[in-house]
Design a protein around this motif. Sequence first.
Motif, PDB file in Angstrom:
ATOM      1  N   ARG A  15      46.185  35.099  38.464  1.00 29.14           N
ATOM      2  CA  ARG A  15      45.947  36.429  37.922  1.00 29.14           C
ATOM      3  C   ARG A  15      44.654  36.513  37.118  1.00 29.14           C
ATOM      4  O   ARG A  15      44.073  37.581  36.989  1.00 29.14           O
ATOM      5  CB  ARG A  15      47.125  36.853  37.018  1.00 29.14           C
ATOM      6  CG  ARG A  15      48.411  37.120  37.802  1.00 29.14           C
ATOM      7  CD  ARG A  15      48.272  38.361  38.673  1.00 29.14           C
ATOM      8  NE  ARG A  15      49.407  38.513  39.598  1.00 29.14           N
ATOM      9  CZ  ARG A  15      49.423  38.048  40.823  1.00 29.14           C
ATOM     10  NH1 ARG A  15      48.389  37.351  41.298  1.00 29.14           N
ATOM     11  NH2 ARG A  15      50.464  38.239  41.603  1.00 29.14           N
ATOM     12  N   ARG A  16      44.210  35.398  36.557  1.00 32.00           N
ATOM     13  CA  ARG A  16      43.027  35.420  35.704  1.00 32.00           C
ATOM     14  C   ARG A  16      41.977  34.441  36.224  1.00 32.00           C
ATOM     15  O   ARG A  16      42.244  33.243  36.360  1.00 32.00           O
ATOM     16  CB  ARG A  16      43.380  35.079  34.258  1.00 32.00           C
ATOM     17  CG  ARG A  16      42.187  35.116  33.288  1.00 32.00           C
ATOM     18  CD  ARG A  16      42.625  34.907  31.853  1.00 32.00           C
ATOM     19  NE  ARG A  16      43.489  36.002  31.415  1.00 32.00           N
ATOM     20  CZ  ARG A  16      43.033  37.164  30.959  1.00 32.00           C
ATOM     21  NH1 ARG A  16      41.726  37.384  30.892  1.00 32.00           N
ATOM     22  NH2 ARG A  16      43.867  38.102  30.587  1.00 32.00           N
ATOM     23  N   LEU A  34      37.320  41.467  40.677  1.00 30.17           N
ATOM     24  CA  LEU A  34      37.847  42.706  40.090  1.00 30.17           C
ATOM     25  C   LEU A  34      38.408  43.614  41.182  1.00 30.17           C
ATOM     26  O   LEU A  34      39.481  44.202  41.023  1.00 30.17           O
ATOM     27  CB  LEU A  34      36.748  43.436  39.317  1.00 30.17           C
ATOM     28  CG  LEU A  34      36.296  42.815  37.997  1.00 30.17           C
ATOM     29  CD1 LEU A  34      35.071  43.556  37.470  1.00 30.17           C
ATOM     30  CD2 LEU A  34      37.416  42.850  36.957  1.00 30.17           C
ATOM     31  N   TYR A  38      42.141  41.111  40.170  1.00 30.75           N
ATOM     32  CA  TYR A  38      42.278  40.059  39.167  1.00 30.75           C
ATOM     33  C   TYR A  38      41.777  40.525  37.799  1.00 30.75           C
ATOM     34  O   TYR A  38      40.935  41.424  37.701  1.00 30.75           O
ATOM     35  CB  TYR A  38      41.479  38.819  39.583  1.00 30.75           C
ATOM     36  CG  TYR A  38      41.983  38.136  40.820  1.00 30.75           C
ATOM     37  CD1 TYR A  38      43.026  37.228  40.770  1.00 30.75           C
ATOM     38  CD2 TYR A  38      41.407  38.407  42.063  1.00 30.75           C
ATOM     39  CE1 TYR A  38      43.493  36.591  41.925  1.00 30.75           C
ATOM     40  CE2 TYR A  38      41.862  37.791  43.219  1.00 30.75           C
ATOM     41  CZ  TYR A  38      42.906  36.883  43.144  1.00 30.75           C
ATOM     42  OH  TYR A  38      43.362  36.281  44.283  1.00 30.75           O
ATOM     43  N   ASP A  39      42.258  39.875  36.744  1.00 29.53           N
ATOM     44  CA  ASP A  39      41.632  39.951  35.431  1.00 29.53           C
ATOM     45  C   ASP A  39      40.504  38.927  35.440  1.00 29.53           C
ATOM     46  O   ASP A  39      40.704  37.773  35.853  1.00 29.53           O
ATOM     47  CB  ASP A  39      42.627  39.609  34.320  1.00 29.53           C
ATOM     48  CG  ASP A  39      43.721  40.657  34.186  1.00 29.53           C
ATOM     49  OD1 ASP A  39      43.378  41.847  34.110  1.00 29.53           O
ATOM     50  OD2 ASP A  39      44.907  40.279  34.172  1.00 29.53           O
ATOM     51  N   THR A  41      37.340  37.067  33.269  1.00 29.44           N
ATOM     52  CA  THR A  41      36.537  36.778  32.087  1.00 29.44           C
ATOM     53  C   THR A  41      35.222  36.197  32.562  1.00 29.44           C
ATOM     54  O   THR A  41      35.193  35.426  33.531  1.00 29.44           O
ATOM     55  CB  THR A  41      37.238  35.789  31.145  1.00 29.44           C
ATOM     56  OG1 THR A  41      37.589  34.600  31.871  1.00 29.44           O
ATOM     57  CG2 THR A  41      38.489  36.402  30.542  1.00 29.44           C
ATOM     58  N   GLY A  72      45.789  48.071  41.455  1.00 26.46           N
ATOM     59  CA  GLY A  72      45.487  47.692  40.078  1.00 26.46           C
ATOM     60  C   GLY A  72      44.052  47.289  39.833  1.00 26.46           C
ATOM     61  O   GLY A  72      43.681  46.954  38.698  1.00 26.46           O
ATOM     62  N   SER A  74      40.370  47.323  38.807  1.00 29.96           N
ATOM     63  CA  SER A  74      39.674  48.167  37.841  1.00 29.96           C
ATOM     64  C   SER A  74      38.546  47.398  37.184  1.00 29.96           C
ATOM     65  O   SER A  74      38.680  46.200  36.886  1.00 29.96           O
ATOM     66  CB  SER A  74      40.641  48.651  36.757  1.00 29.96           C
ATOM     67  OG  SER A  74      39.956  49.317  35.709  1.00 29.96           O
ATOM     68  N   ASP A  76      37.790  47.870  34.275  1.00 29.94           N
ATOM     69  CA  ASP A  76      38.262  47.660  32.903  1.00 29.94           C
ATOM     70  C   ASP A  76      38.927  46.304  32.723  1.00 29.94           C
ATOM     71  O   ASP A  76      39.208  45.899  31.589  1.00 29.94           O
ATOM     72  CB  ASP A  76      39.261  48.763  32.512  1.00 29.94           C
ATOM     73  CG  ASP A  76      38.624  50.141  32.448  1.00 29.94           C
ATOM     74  OD1 ASP A  76      37.396  50.213  32.226  1.00 29.94           O
ATOM     75  OD2 ASP A  76      39.353  51.138  32.625  1.00 29.94           O
ATOM     76  N   ARG A  77      39.178  45.606  33.818  1.00 28.43           N
ATOM     77  CA  ARG A  77      39.820  44.295  33.723  1.00 28.43           C
ATOM     78  C   ARG A  77      38.804  43.170  33.533  1.00 28.43           C
ATOM     79  O   ARG A  77      39.148  41.990  33.601  1.00 28.43           O
ATOM     80  CB  ARG A  77      40.690  44.046  34.968  1.00 28.43           C
ATOM     81  CG  ARG A  77      41.832  45.045  35.071  1.00 28.43           C
ATOM     82  CD  ARG A  77      42.680  44.882  36.310  1.00 28.43           C
ATOM     83  NE  ARG A  77      43.582  43.746  36.207  1.00 28.43           N
ATOM     84  CZ  ARG A  77      44.617  43.533  37.027  1.00 28.43           C
ATOM     85  NH1 ARG A  77      44.847  44.386  38.009  1.00 28.43           N
ATOM     86  NH2 ARG A  77      45.397  42.485  36.879  1.00 28.43           N
ATOM     87  N   THR A  79      36.328  41.159  31.048  1.00 27.94           N
ATOM     88  CA  THR A  79      36.032  40.814  29.661  1.00 27.94           C
ATOM     89  C   THR A  79      34.868  39.844  29.648  1.00 27.94           C
ATOM     90  O   THR A  79      34.920  38.802  30.312  1.00 27.94           O
ATOM     91  CB  THR A  79      37.251  40.152  28.982  1.00 27.94           C
ATOM     92  OG1 THR A  79      38.364  41.051  29.020  1.00 27.94           O
ATOM     93  CG2 THR A  79      36.929  39.805  27.534  1.00 27.94           C
TER      94      THR A  79
END
Length: 326
Positions: A15-16, A34, A38-39, A41, A72, A74, A76-77, A79
């Motif tokens: 997921r990350r 993205l 996925y999230d 970083t 899902g 986005s 926005d996910r 960082t």
Amino acid sequence: MDRTPTMTTTPQDVRRVACVGAGVIGGGWVAHFLARGYDVTAWDPAPDAEPRLRRLVEAAWPALTRLGLAEGASQDRLTVTATLEEAVADAEFVQESAPEKLELKRDLLAKLDAATPAGTVIASSTSGYPMTDMQTGAATPGRLVVGHPFNPPFLIPLVEVVGGERTEADAVAWASRFYEAAGKSVITMKSEVPGFIANRLQEALWREALHMVANGEATVQEIDDSITEGPGLRWASMGPMLTFALAGGEGGMAHMLDHFGPSLKSPWTRLEAPELDKKLYDAVVAGCDEEAAGRTIADLVAERDQGVIDVLRATGRLPHRREEAK
């Protein structure tokens, strides 16, 4: 033997993702992950890394939307972190995309290995270095693999996966399955090849093109047209080997080799690189400018992106949508 810690997450359950290095390739990976839901970083040492990265993702988003976003997905996910350690602290997969400098890669991969949770695979986007040469400073090199993409990573499906001498086979297999789950078309290489596979083929074509320009045998426009209006149309759906096999008719590749094999000894190719002197340099640059015919880089990028999407759609090879785990 260096052992890779047992992977704590299955490729389908990731997921990350952490992306270290946010230039053209790293930023392209960020956009891809993205879009697949996925999230992400990200970390890059450049002072303007975050605004530059967010602009790249925003510019890629229309094309990714046309390709089809995962549930899902986005912007926005994303960082962007202040340190490398923050970027990888909770990562379930790491994609490194630093500049192509061997000592930099060695040092960075060693730092990533030290900072990334045990059981997380770390992949390098290197376009030329073998992992054997890059994993020398890592304490647990068994989890380090190459995941070589093609630019832009958010549009071109191919990724070539291969380990180094100290990479565990399980890590290579895990990375390949992860990339597939993330919508990529994966070649899992059996062994390290300098420049990998596709780059070797690209390089041969590039050198032949430079020789023809240098000798006044063809213009830049003619060379590009010879591919886009000729074999490139076939290569979009069928590679050069199978395409040549069809040239043999019902006899396939065997008949083709029997019939055309002797011509391989003809002096058609000049595989040694020509001297990139000022005359050749100027001719190539001028030829590209002439072919662009006033179109800006942004115009050409937009045309390229749409062209790739059209080819992928026409050949039924759009990246599959990533399904969320139940």
